[in-house]
Motif scaffolding. Structure first.
Motif, short mmCIF file in Angstrom:
data_model
loop_
_atom_site.label_atom_id
_atom_site.label_comp_id
_atom_site.label_asym_id
_atom_site.label_seq_id
_atom_site.Cartn_x
_atom_site.Cartn_y
_atom_site.Cartn_z
N MET A 1 0.85 -1.18 0.00
CA MET A 1 0.00 0.00 0.00
C MET A 1 0.90 1.24 0.00
SD MET A 1 -3.02 0.99 2.71
CE MET A 1 -4.17 -0.21 2.14
N ASN A 2 0.61 2.19 -0.88
CA ASN A 2 1.45 3.39 -0.95
C ASN A 2 1.03 4.41 0.11
OD1 ASN A 2 -0.62 5.07 -1.96
ND2 ASN A 2 -0.17 4.49 -4.05
N LEU A 3 1.90 5.38 0.36
CA LEU A 3 1.66 6.36 1.41
C LEU A 3 0.43 7.22 1.15
CD1 LEU A 3 5.20 7.60 2.45
CD2 LEU A 3 3.62 6.15 3.71
N ARG A 4 0.20 7.61 -0.08
CA ARG A 4 -0.98 8.44 -0.36
C ARG A 4 -2.27 7.72 0.05
NH1 ARG A 4 -0.84 13.26 -3.00
NH2 ARG A 4 1.14 13.73 -3.96
N LYS A 5 -2.34 6.44 -0.21
CA LYS A 5 -3.52 5.68 0.15
C LYS A 5 -3.64 5.59 1.68
CE LYS A 5 -5.35 2.54 -2.40
NZ LYS A 5 -5.63 1.34 -3.17
N ILE A 6 -2.52 5.38 2.35
CA ILE A 6 -2.54 5.33 3.82
C ILE A 6 -3.01 6.66 4.40
CG2 ILE A 6 -1.06 5.19 5.87
CD1 ILE A 6 0.56 3.06 4.33
N PHE A 7 -2.54 7.78 3.82
CA PHE A 7 -2.92 9.09 4.33
C PHE A 7 -4.41 9.36 4.20
CE2 PHE A 7 1.60 10.78 3.50
CZ PHE A 7 2.00 10.36 4.76
N THR A 8 -5.08 8.71 3.27
CA THR A 8 -6.53 8.91 3.15
C THR A 8 -7.29 8.12 4.21
OG1 THR A 8 -6.80 7.11 1.56
CG2 THR A 8 -6.36 9.31 0.66
N LEU A 9 -6.65 7.15 4.84
CA LEU A 9 -7.32 6.31 5.84
C LEU A 9 -7.20 6.84 7.26
CD1 LEU A 9 -6.08 2.82 4.58
CD2 LEU A 9 -8.32 3.87 4.17
N TYR A 10 -6.17 7.64 7.53
CA TYR A 10 -5.88 8.06 8.89
C TYR A 10 -5.73 9.57 9.00
CZ TYR A 10 -4.69 3.15 9.36
OH TYR A 10 -4.74 1.78 9.34
N THR A 11 -5.89 10.06 10.21
CA THR A 11 -5.61 11.45 10.54
C THR A 11 -4.37 11.46 11.41
OG1 THR A 11 -7.94 12.06 10.44
CG2 THR A 11 -6.49 13.52 11.69
N ILE A 12 -3.45 12.34 11.11
CA ILE A 12 -2.19 12.43 11.86
C ILE A 12 -2.28 13.61 12.81
CG2 ILE A 12 0.30 12.80 11.68
CD1 ILE A 12 0.04 11.55 8.84
N GLY A 13 -1.97 13.37 14.08
CA GLY A 13 -2.04 14.42 15.09
C GLY A 13 -0.67 14.92 15.50
N PHE A 14 -0.57 16.22 15.64
CA PHE A 14 0.64 16.86 16.18
C PHE A 14 0.25 17.49 17.52
CE2 PHE A 14 1.85 16.49 11.83
CZ PHE A 14 3.22 16.49 11.80
N LEU A 15 0.83 17.01 18.58
CA LEU A 15 0.56 17.55 19.91
C LEU A 15 1.81 18.29 20.38
CD1 LEU A 15 -1.15 14.38 21.39
CD2 LEU A 15 -2.22 16.34 20.29
N GLY A 16 1.77 19.58 20.24
CA GLY A 16 2.93 20.40 20.54
C GLY A 16 3.75 20.60 19.29
N VAL A 17 3.90 21.84 18.86
CA VAL A 17 4.59 22.10 17.59
C VAL A 17 5.68 23.15 17.70
CG1 VAL A 17 2.71 21.36 16.10
CG2 VAL A 17 2.78 23.72 16.90
N THR A 18 5.89 23.70 18.88
CA THR A 18 6.85 24.79 19.01
C THR A 18 8.29 24.30 18.94
OG1 THR A 18 6.79 24.63 21.41
CG2 THR A 18 5.31 26.23 20.37
N PHE A 19 9.16 25.27 18.71
CA PHE A 19 10.59 25.00 18.62
C PHE A 19 11.16 24.62 19.98
CE2 PHE A 19 14.67 25.13 16.84
CZ PHE A 19 15.51 25.86 17.66
N LYS A 20 10.69 25.30 21.03
CA LYS A 20 11.17 25.04 22.39
C LYS A 20 9.98 24.81 23.30
CE LYS A 20 13.97 28.21 23.88
NZ LYS A 20 14.76 29.43 24.12
N PRO A 21 10.07 23.84 24.21
CA PRO A 21 8.97 23.57 25.14
C PRO A 21 8.64 24.79 26.00
CG PRO A 21 10.62 21.82 25.24
CD PRO A 21 11.19 22.92 24.41
N GLY A 22 7.35 24.99 26.26
CA GLY A 22 6.91 26.06 27.14
C GLY A 22 6.92 27.45 26.53
N THR A 23 7.14 27.54 25.22
CA THR A 23 7.14 28.84 24.56
C THR A 23 6.18 28.78 23.37
OG1 THR A 23 8.85 28.38 22.90
CG2 THR A 23 9.61 29.09 25.08
N ASP A 24 5.96 29.95 22.77
CA ASP A 24 5.15 29.98 21.54
C ASP A 24 6.04 30.25 20.33
OD1 ASP A 24 5.76 32.64 21.94
OD2 ASP A 24 3.70 33.35 21.76
N ASP A 25 7.32 29.91 20.44
CA ASP A 25 8.31 30.14 19.38
C ASP A 25 8.19 29.06 18.30
OD1 ASP A 25 10.46 30.79 17.84
OD2 ASP A 25 11.96 30.58 19.43
N LEU A 26 7.75 29.48 17.13
CA LEU A 26 7.58 28.56 16.01
C LEU A 26 8.68 28.70 14.96
CD1 LEU A 26 3.74 28.93 15.56
CD2 LEU A 26 4.96 26.91 16.35
#
Length: 66
Positions: A1-26
């Motif tokens: 199964m190719n990646l594009r097909k897999i991506f249509t089956l699932y939702t990917i979650g990002f929990l925390g996206v900042t550059f440094k923990p505890g900041t809003d620095d992106l």
């Protein structure tokens, strides 16, 4: 199964996206690079960072995040 097909089956979650923990620095956040790459491949993303808030969605390609 190719990646594009897999991506249509699932939702990917990002929990925390900042550059440094505890900041809003992106600056140079590798999570945003990965999110953009996954979105370009057709992935559905859910992004959450309690420090940054919803404006992180403005940094993702249109229609890719919730």
């Amino acid at each position: 199964m190719n990646l594009r097909k897999i991506f249509t089956l699932y939702t990917i979650g990002f929990l925390g996206v900042t550059f440094k923990p505890g900041t809003d620095d992106l600056r140079e956040a590798s999570s945003l690079v990965l999110a953009a790459r996954l979105a370009a491949e057709g992935a559905t993303l859910v992004v959450h960072d309690p420090v940054v808030g919803d404006h992180v969605l403005d940094l993702l390609p249109a229609g890719t995040g919730k």
